[in-house]
Scaffold this active site. Structure first.
Site, PDB file in Angstrom:
ATOM      1  N   TRP A  98      12.648  -6.294  64.084  1.00 22.86           N
ATOM      2  CA  TRP A  98      13.256  -5.483  65.157  1.00 22.86           C
ATOM      3  C   TRP A  98      12.602  -4.122  65.303  1.00 22.86           C
ATOM      4  O   TRP A  98      12.287  -3.463  64.304  1.00 22.86           O
ATOM      5  CB  TRP A  98      14.735  -5.284  64.827  1.00 22.86           C
ATOM      6  CG  TRP A  98      15.413  -4.187  65.575  1.00 22.86           C
ATOM      7  CD1 TRP A  98      15.409  -2.852  65.261  1.00 22.86           C
ATOM      8  CD2 TRP A  98      16.209  -4.307  66.758  1.00 22.86           C
ATOM      9  NE1 TRP A  98      16.148  -2.152  66.182  1.00 22.86           N
ATOM     10  CE2 TRP A  98      16.658  -3.023  67.113  1.00 22.86           C
ATOM     11  CE3 TRP A  98      16.599  -5.391  67.560  1.00 22.86           C
ATOM     12  CZ2 TRP A  98      17.469  -2.767  68.223  1.00 22.86           C
ATOM     13  CZ3 TRP A  98      17.413  -5.152  68.667  1.00 22.86           C
ATOM     14  CH2 TRP A  98      17.849  -3.840  68.974  1.00 22.86           C
ATOM     15  N   ASP A 147      13.720   2.886  68.943  1.00 25.97           N
ATOM     16  CA  ASP A 147      13.076   4.133  69.385  1.00 25.97           C
ATOM     17  C   ASP A 147      11.670   4.413  68.847  1.00 25.97           C
ATOM     18  O   ASP A 147      11.417   4.241  67.644  1.00 25.97           O
ATOM     19  CB  ASP A 147      13.880   5.353  68.917  1.00 25.97           C
ATOM     20  CG  ASP A 147      15.351   5.250  69.159  1.00 25.97           C
ATOM     21  OD1 ASP A 147      15.794   4.285  69.776  1.00 25.97           O
ATOM     22  OD2 ASP A 147      16.068   6.163  68.713  1.00 25.97           O
ATOM     23  N   PHE A 161      16.806   7.255  60.377  1.00 26.91           N
ATOM     24  CA  PHE A 161      16.924   7.213  61.829  1.00 26.91           C
ATOM     25  C   PHE A 161      15.793   8.018  62.473  1.00 26.91           C
ATOM     26  O   PHE A 161      14.935   8.576  61.800  1.00 26.91           O
ATOM     27  CB  PHE A 161      18.302   7.753  62.250  1.00 26.91           C
ATOM     28  CG  PHE A 161      19.414   6.713  62.206  1.00 26.91           C
ATOM     29  CD1 PHE A 161      19.291   5.544  61.472  1.00 26.91           C
ATOM     30  CD2 PHE A 161      20.603   6.929  62.899  1.00 26.91           C
ATOM     31  CE1 PHE A 161      20.322   4.594  61.435  1.00 26.91           C
ATOM     32  CE2 PHE A 161      21.631   5.998  62.875  1.00 26.91           C
ATOM     33  CZ  PHE A 161      21.494   4.829  62.146  1.00 26.91           C
ATOM     34  N   ASP A 170      18.152  12.793  65.235  1.00 28.06           N
ATOM     35  CA  ASP A 170      16.956  12.667  66.073  1.00 28.06           C
ATOM     36  C   ASP A 170      16.226  13.994  66.278  1.00 28.06           C
ATOM     37  O   ASP A 170      15.999  14.428  67.412  1.00 28.06           O
ATOM     38  CB  ASP A 170      17.306  12.021  67.441  1.00 28.06           C
ATOM     39  CG  ASP A 170      18.148  10.763  67.303  1.00 28.06           C
ATOM     40  OD1 ASP A 170      18.075  10.124  66.235  1.00 28.06           O
ATOM     41  OD2 ASP A 170      18.889  10.430  68.245  1.00 28.06           O
TER      42      ASP A 170
HETATM   43  C1  FRU Z   1      18.826   5.821  69.805  1.00 26.89           C
HETATM   44  C2  FRU Z   1      19.374   5.802  68.400  1.00 26.89           C
HETATM   45  C3  FRU Z   1      19.158   7.130  67.733  1.00 26.89           C
HETATM   46  C4  FRU Z   1      19.151   6.786  66.281  1.00 26.89           C
HETATM   47  C5  FRU Z   1      18.483   5.438  66.281  1.00 26.89           C
HETATM   48  C6  FRU Z   1      18.993   4.510  65.219  1.00 26.89           C
HETATM   49  O1  FRU Z   1      18.428   4.609  70.300  1.00 26.89           O
HETATM   50  O2  FRU Z   1      20.735   5.451  68.437  1.00 26.89           O
HETATM   51  O3  FRU Z   1      20.102   8.112  68.078  1.00 26.89           O
HETATM   52  O4  FRU Z   1      18.459   7.718  65.521  1.00 26.89           O
HETATM   53  O5  FRU Z   1      18.706   4.867  67.561  1.00 26.89           O
HETATM   54  O6  FRU Z   1      18.187   3.383  65.131  1.00 26.89           O
END
Ligand code: FRU
Length: 494
Positions: A36, A39, A98, A168
């Site tokens: 998978w 982002d 993340f 993020d």
């Molecule tokens: C956005 C998100 C981010 C997070 C990541 C987790 O698509 O939800 O906010 O860091 O995906 O995979």
């Protein structure tokens, strides 16, 4: 030292990749090495190459404990996979690494900043994700987590800032050599805000202020900020969750918002002027940008959406791909985006038609293919009596077709993938209101087997979508309700 968890992931991806080597794939869009992808992360230019990391769960084609996948490219079109860069293997990121970003330090090291996730047990026994910002330092292949992680946590929040939705980071180095970063956050009422932090060295961070706040205008939690200067303006990109449609804008639920404004570099103050959606199609989220060595600002997004990304077959060996890298500019107060010019180097055979007049259904000799760059310029055949609808259908055979259509009376362009082989009643269409002249529309379509990205009127609007139609369906046809005159320039992409 590489942890056992990261070594296991690296071993797994290498073995699995070998087994699935012959699976059909997008060719010039980056897709998950195995398993998978979501982002884009850490998009940066380091040691003479572009580095793109991504949210990655190697072990299945579904979201899971987040790793960072890693790929490099010299032209943003030919990607080479590198071993996974980060795994959830320390206390503060044991439930996931993340999204985050990267900078190059003056001493030549590559600094990654990402969100560490660790579950926190609540008094009632349930658990919530605690989110903090962490660092890893590396050489472009191997990354070492910083010993003082996390560098930002709940002690660095404004009074109404959630420690569970705090993620993020996007960091950059200012002209004076100090660092700033923006992080997505929300209030206890889930109203999005972007927090600004500063650092003298990239390692020691201090809370500055709320750089931008939603005030309940665009969705709820704001994810994945990016913040940069462009053509004399300042751009804040954010991806709000749970947006409500406003007219023809923001139909994606979770989609990407562009705020255009100005920035006072001395006081780090952002003043908003305008807002718009970034992509009007079905699949585009959480983009990041990089400043190319030649000064271009280039954006890549995750070409998927959170509402339909879990509906694929569990046996798929990979899932998720990035958009084509897009050069950004601001014109007349709007964000424009066009495929990077490097795409021209992939152009092979050209088929060109001018002033083709037609009504009803038409095919053109030589116009077919699933890996193409095609631009159509569409005009009315009779200015007094405007046609009602124009459509181009592609990824087409007897069973399937995907289309882009334009209705000049309403000035609406629409993408439609309902006949692309999907067996689910998911979102299959999106519309976009095209402002400006109705009598001439330019539609550029980039196909890379399993996606179409549509750029309207030289990049004023973009609409992206993925589909999984069998690659043999490579027919293209045109349709006009009324009289249309059209120019076509099509290149096969090599
Ligand atoms: C956005 C998100 C981010 C997070 C990541 C987790 O698509 O939800 O906010 O860091 O995906 O995979």
């Amino acid at each position: 030292m590489t942890s056992q968890i990261l070594r296991d992931a690296r071993k797994y991806e290498e073995e699995k990749e070998r087994k699935i080597a012959r699976e059909p794939r997008p060719e010039f869009h980056l897709s998950a090495r195995v398993g998978w992808m979501n982002d884009p992360n850490g998009f940066s230019f380091y040691k003479g190459e572009y580095h793109l990391f991504y949210q990655y769960h190697p072990f299945s084609p579904y979201w899971g404990p987040m790793h960072w996948g890693h790929a490099v490219s010299s032209d943003l079109l030919h990607w080479e996979h590198l071993p996974a860069a980060l795994a959830p293997d320390t206390d503060c990121d044991r439930d996931g690494c993340f999204s985050g970003n990267a900078v190059v330090l003056p001493d030549g090291r590559h600094l990654l900043m990402y969100t560490g996730v660790s579950k926190e047990t609540q008094p009632d026994g349930s658990s919530r994700d605690l989110q903090t910002q962490c660092l890893a330092i590396g050489d472009g292949v191997d990354y070492q987590k910083y010993g003082e992680n996390p560098v930002l946590d709940q002690r660095h929040l404004p009074e109404k800032g959630s420690k569970y939705d705090f993620r993020d980071p996007k960091l950059w180095r200012k002209g004076d050599g100090t660092y700033r970063c923006v992080v997505g956050n929300c209030t206890p009422e889930h109203d999005g805000q972007i927090l600004l932090y500063s650092s003298p060295d990239g390692f020691h961070w201090k809370y500055e202020k709320i750089l931008a706040a939603n005030h309940e205008r665009f969705g709820r939690m704001w994810e994945c900020p990016d913040f940069f200067a462009l053509d004399g303006k300042q751009i804040l990109l954010v991806s709000p969750q749970d947006m409500m449609p406003q007219g023809f804008e923001y139909h994606n639920g979770n989609g990407t918002l562009c705020l255009i404004g100005s920035y006072d570099d001395k006081t780090d103050t952002f003043t908003e002027e305008r807002d718009q959606a970034v992509d009007y199609g079905i699949d585009f989220y959480a983009p990041q940008t990089v400043l190319a060595p030649d000064g271009r600002r280039i954006m890549i997004g995750w070409m998927q959406n959170w509402d339909t990304c879990n509906l694929h077959a569990p046996e798929r060996p990979w899932f998720g791909q990035m958009s084509i890298p897009r050069e950004l500019s601001v014109k007349n107060g709007r964000l424009f985006q066009n495929p990077i010019r490097e795409l021209e180097t992939l152009r092979g055979e050209k088929v060109h038609y001018e002033n083709v007049a037609f009504t009803d259904i038409m095919k053109l000799e030589g116009i077919r293919g699933r890996k193409i760059d095609m631009e159509l310029t569409v005009r009315p055949g009779d200015e007094e009596n405007l046609y009602r609808k124009f459509a181009v259908r592609f990824a087409q055979n007897d069973r399937y077709q995907t289309s882009v259509s334009f209705r000049p009376y309403e000035s609406i362009i629409k993408v439609d993938r309902k006949h692309s082989g999907s067996r689910r009643a998911i979102i299959h269409q999106r519309r976009c209101l095209v402002k400006g002249e109705k009598n001439r529309i330019k539609i550029r379509i980039i196909l890379d087997y399993f996606s179409a990205e549509v750029f309207v009127n030289d990049g004023e609007y973009a609409l992206s979508m993925t589909f999984y139609t069998e690659p043999e369906a490579e027919g293209i046809s045109f349709f006009a309700d009324g009289q249309v005159v059209m120019d076509v320039v099509k290149y096969d992409l090599l």
